[in-house]
Scaffold this active site. Structure first.
Site, PDB file in Angstrom:
ATOM      1  N   TYR A 189       0.853  -1.192   0.000  1.00 38.93           N
ATOM      2  CA  TYR A 189       0.000   0.000   0.000  1.00 38.93           C
ATOM      3  C   TYR A 189       0.885   1.236   0.000  1.00 38.93           C
ATOM      4  O   TYR A 189       1.876   1.286   0.726  1.00 38.93           O
ATOM      5  CB  TYR A 189      -0.908   0.021   1.241  1.00 38.93           C
ATOM      6  CG  TYR A 189      -2.366  -0.060   0.839  1.00 38.93           C
ATOM      7  CD1 TYR A 189      -2.933   0.938   0.048  1.00 38.93           C
ATOM      8  CD2 TYR A 189      -3.160  -1.140   1.213  1.00 38.93           C
ATOM      9  CE1 TYR A 189      -4.262   0.846  -0.349  1.00 38.93           C
ATOM     10  CE2 TYR A 189      -4.485  -1.220   0.816  1.00 38.93           C
ATOM     11  CZ  TYR A 189      -5.033  -0.224   0.038  1.00 38.93           C
ATOM     12  OH  TYR A 189      -6.332  -0.311  -0.372  1.00 38.93           O
ATOM     13  N   GLU A 208      -0.537   4.846  -0.400  1.00 35.63           N
ATOM     14  CA  GLU A 208      -1.320   6.080  -0.585  1.00 35.63           C
ATOM     15  C   GLU A 208      -0.456   7.283  -0.250  1.00 35.63           C
ATOM     16  O   GLU A 208       0.366   7.239   0.656  1.00 35.63           O
ATOM     17  CB  GLU A 208      -2.545   6.062   0.332  1.00 35.63           C
ATOM     18  CG  GLU A 208      -3.649   5.169  -0.194  1.00 35.63           C
ATOM     19  CD  GLU A 208      -4.836   5.107   0.756  1.00 35.63           C
ATOM     20  OE1 GLU A 208      -4.838   5.838   1.758  1.00 35.63           O
ATOM     21  OE2 GLU A 208      -5.753   4.316   0.475  1.00 35.63           O
ATOM     22  N   ASP A 233      -6.703  15.222 -23.428  1.00 36.04           N
ATOM     23  CA  ASP A 233      -6.686  13.789 -23.158  1.00 36.04           C
ATOM     24  C   ASP A 233      -6.008  13.119 -24.353  1.00 36.04           C
ATOM     25  O   ASP A 233      -6.614  12.940 -25.402  1.00 36.04           O
ATOM     26  CB  ASP A 233      -8.130  13.306 -22.988  1.00 36.04           C
ATOM     27  CG  ASP A 233      -8.220  11.810 -22.708  1.00 36.04           C
ATOM     28  OD1 ASP A 233      -7.181  11.124 -22.792  1.00 36.04           O
ATOM     29  OD2 ASP A 233      -9.336  11.344 -22.416  1.00 36.04           O
ATOM     30  N   THR A 264      -3.486   7.419 -21.213  1.00 34.53           N
ATOM     31  CA  THR A 264      -3.296   6.030 -20.811  1.00 34.53           C
ATOM     32  C   THR A 264      -1.838   5.713 -21.090  1.00 34.53           C
ATOM     33  O   THR A 264      -1.146   6.459 -21.794  1.00 34.53           O
ATOM     34  CB  THR A 264      -4.155   5.065 -21.648  1.00 34.53           C
ATOM     35  OG1 THR A 264      -3.767   5.211 -23.025  1.00 34.53           O
ATOM     36  CG2 THR A 264      -5.637   5.363 -21.503  1.00 34.53           C
ATOM     37  N   LYS A 293      -1.879   2.263 -24.738  1.00 32.93           N
ATOM     38  CA  LYS A 293      -2.315   2.326 -26.134  1.00 32.93           C
ATOM     39  C   LYS A 293      -1.088   2.553 -27.017  1.00 32.93           C
ATOM     40  O   LYS A 293      -0.183   1.745 -26.990  1.00 32.93           O
ATOM     41  CB  LYS A 293      -3.401   3.386 -26.283  1.00 32.93           C
ATOM     42  CG  LYS A 293      -4.646   3.047 -25.430  1.00 32.93           C
ATOM     43  CD  LYS A 293      -5.803   4.017 -25.604  1.00 32.93           C
ATOM     44  CE  LYS A 293      -6.962   3.649 -24.687  1.00 32.93           C
ATOM     45  NZ  LYS A 293      -8.067   4.620 -24.766  1.00 32.93           N
ATOM     46  N   ARG A 343      -1.115  -1.483 -18.761  1.00 35.84           N
ATOM     47  CA  ARG A 343      -2.459  -0.909 -18.661  1.00 35.84           C
ATOM     48  C   ARG A 343      -2.494   0.083 -17.510  1.00 35.84           C
ATOM     49  O   ARG A 343      -2.310  -0.306 -16.355  1.00 35.84           O
ATOM     50  CB  ARG A 343      -3.431  -2.064 -18.417  1.00 35.84           C
ATOM     51  CG  ARG A 343      -4.894  -1.728 -18.439  1.00 35.84           C
ATOM     52  CD  ARG A 343      -5.716  -2.976 -18.742  1.00 35.84           C
ATOM     53  NE  ARG A 343      -5.413  -3.407 -20.096  1.00 35.84           N
ATOM     54  CZ  ARG A 343      -5.953  -2.832 -21.181  1.00 35.84           C
ATOM     55  NH1 ARG A 343      -6.847  -1.873 -21.078  1.00 35.84           N
ATOM     56  NH2 ARG A 343      -5.600  -3.228 -22.380  1.00 35.84           N
TER      57      ARG A 343
HETATM   58  C1  LIG Z   1      -9.110   4.853 -23.894  1.00 29.43           C
HETATM   59  C2  LIG Z   1      -9.437   6.231 -23.513  1.00 29.43           C
HETATM   60  C3  LIG Z   1      -9.713   6.562 -22.185  1.00 29.43           C
HETATM   61  C4  LIG Z   1      -9.933   5.528 -21.115  1.00 29.43           C
HETATM   62  O1  LIG Z   1      -8.871   4.741 -20.801  1.00 29.43           O
HETATM   63  P1  LIG Z   1      -9.078   3.504 -19.799  1.00 29.43           P
HETATM   64  O2  LIG Z   1      -7.690   3.113 -19.455  1.00 29.43           O
HETATM   65  O3  LIG Z   1      -9.843   2.489 -20.523  1.00 29.43           O
HETATM   66  O4  LIG Z   1      -9.814   4.019 -18.595  1.00 29.43           O
HETATM   67  C5  LIG Z   1      -9.900   7.889 -21.861  1.00 29.43           C
HETATM   68  N1  LIG Z   1      -9.822   8.846 -22.802  1.00 29.43           N
HETATM   69  C6  LIG Z   1      -9.593   8.573 -24.093  1.00 29.43           C
HETATM   70  C7  LIG Z   1      -9.526   9.678 -25.087  1.00 29.43           C
HETATM   71  C8  LIG Z   1      -9.393   7.252 -24.486  1.00 29.43           C
HETATM   72  O5  LIG Z   1      -9.195   6.969 -25.778  1.00 29.43           O
END
Ligand SMILES: *Cc1c(COP(=O)(O)O)cnc(C)c1O
Length: 480
Positions: A66, A68, A243, A272, A275, A281
């Protein structure tokens, strides 16, 4: 140095034996997953293949800890090694992206966005409110004060890209928490061209005056000018949040630079790590100094305890992304998307916006007389893994859709190049040309069922197998 391939093979073979000694069905499913991933054309734009080093890093006793709080400031004792891990992940992220501040704790992209929203609310709404109230300590507020602060926090405005134009659920889609906790409005794309129109975004922003302007997307096949987005945000006093979950790899790999690099332009950037960035992940937040302390309160105010084993893997993946070879990879991802798009266009398939200049292509399958759902299913039968996706103003709605989203990050990791992506386009068109919509029980046209021509799936699988064998996944990994 020992042979890394041999080490990897024995590490996984032995790990699977250890797992099998407790629950053999999990070991078996794990082997099967590798075999399935090796044997299919993975075109899901949000997926990739992390390196064995990244994957192995996740399987350790850091999972048992843990932690935090923040580096050097934990709510639990004994976090010195987690501190090393988190500090390194943040350092690599700052260096790689040229960010003032990096927060490596978010468990996923959505979590990163929640941290970003609350940090912006804390910095721009709660902080000034507390100052005006003459009290710095939130614990000393009267009940009436508390209600007033909650009212302020719950009455802010957010402007983001709509889901059907390619934005993400968390950018203000009504059913999502972002659409419920904010007064939201959405901008779309031009109905003719499918492209973002910055004048329209600016006009909406002027009228709506959002606290937060969100840029970024999951299914928009073009680059975004973040300098323009920042101008719009500045004009209306909004915080610009980008994002980059989908295209972080293209930023890390210096394919998106200048106005297309969100980091110098946004106040807060979320991502993320799994990707196009090809890490474990997880999620991350980058921010300017101004927002650093409010982002730091992410855990435990918004997030559960950090996944230290995943933060360790983020550090390894970010170290990989700082190698020159990652820039070559990222450029190839973009080049391959172009090859894929050209492959479709020369076979008369229709693409949203008429092409791509990032890592993804949005194929409009209505020209084949199919819904996205039918196309996705028929392609899967032929070993081609994609996902259906709405196109702008989709007549089939978000469930059946009229599009297929295709991305190049995963197959580029396997080594696919121009010729292979041209052939992928050919195979996809071949499947769709030989797929007919099915009928409902009542005899009407179905949006889900379909009939794939005899022998097509096998023929396409054989053609794919040749390419997949030429570019094996984890080539050195042999399980005993
Ligand atoms: C994939 C994605 C997310 C979410 O990611 P997770 O890891 O599945 O929570 C958020 N914003 C955008 C633009 C994404 O493409």
């Amino acid at each position: 140095m020992a042979d890394i391939d041999a080490l990897t093979s024995s590490a996984y073979s032995q790990a699977l034996e250890v797992i099998a000694s407790v629950e053999p069905r999990i070991a078996e499913a794990t082997r099967q997953e590798l075999s399935d991933q090796r044997g299919s054309l993975k075109l899901i734009a949000s997926e990739n293949y992390a390196s064995p080093a990244v994957l192995l890093t996740m399987g350790t006793w850091f999972s048992d800890k843990y932690a935090e709080g923040t580096v050097g400031h934990r709510f639990y004792a004994g976090c010195q090694n987690v501190d090393t891990v988190e500090a390194l992940a943040a350092e690599h992220a700052r260096e790689l992206f040229g960010a003032e501040y990096a927060y490596a704790q978010p468990h996923s992209g959505i979590d990163a966005n929640l941290v970003a929203f609350w940090s912006i609310l804390a910095h721009r709404v709660e902080g000034p409110w507390l100052e005006k109230a003459g009290s710095k300590n939130i614990n000393e507020l009267t009940d009436a004060d508390w209600e007033s602060l909650r009212h302020e926090l719950g009455n802010q405005r957010l402007l983001g890209m709509s889901l059907d134009a390619g934005g993400h659920l968390t950018h203000g889609f009504r059913p999502n928490i972002s659409g419920k906790m904010f007064h939201q409005q959405q901008y779309g794309t031009d109905p003719e061209t499918g492209l973002l129109d910055y004048d329209v975004v600016a006009a909406k922003a002027r009228e709506f005056k959002p606290l937060i302007l969100v840029a970024g997307y999951s299914a928009y096949p073009r680059r975004v000018n973040f300098a323009k987005m920042r101008e719009i945000a500045d004009e209306v006093g909004a915080t610009l949040m980008v994002d980059m979950a989908h295209f972080a790899g293209l930023v890390a790999g210096k394919v998106f630079t200048g106005d297309e690099d969100p980091v110098p332009h946004a106040h807060v950037v979320t991502t993320t790590t799994h990707k196009s960035l090809r890490g474990p992940r997880g999620g991350m937040v980058l921010a300017t100094e101004e927002y650093a302390s409010s982002v730091d309160r992410g855990c435990p105010m918004v997030l559960g305890g950090p996944l230290s084993h995943v933060m360790a893997a983020k550090a390894v993946a970010l170290a990989e992304a700082r190698q020159p070879s990652f820039q070559t990879y990222a450029q190839q991802v973009a080049d391959n998307a172009k090859s894929l798009a050209e492959g479709f266009l020369k076979r008369d398939a229709r693409l949203v916006t008429g092409g791509t200049d990032n890592h993804l292509v949005l194929l409009d399958v209505s020209g084949f007389g199919l819904t996205g759902r039918q196309a996705e299913s028929a392609l899967l039968d032929a070993g081609i893994v994609t996902n259906r996706n709405s196109v702008p103003s989709d007549p089939n709605g978000a469930w059946y859709t009229s599009g297929i989203r295709l991305g190049t990050p995963a197959l580029t990791t396997r080594g696919f190049g121009h010729d292979e992506f041209d052939q992928v386009a050919e195979l996809i068109v071949h499947v769709l040309q030989h797929t007919q919509p099915g009928t409902t029980k009542a005899g009407g046209p179905s949006k889900a069922s379909y009939v794939l021509g005899d022998g097509i799936a096998d023929k396409v699988r054989d053609a794919s197998a040749e390419m997949l064998d030429k570019h094996p996944l984890y080539p050195g990994l042999v399980l005993s």
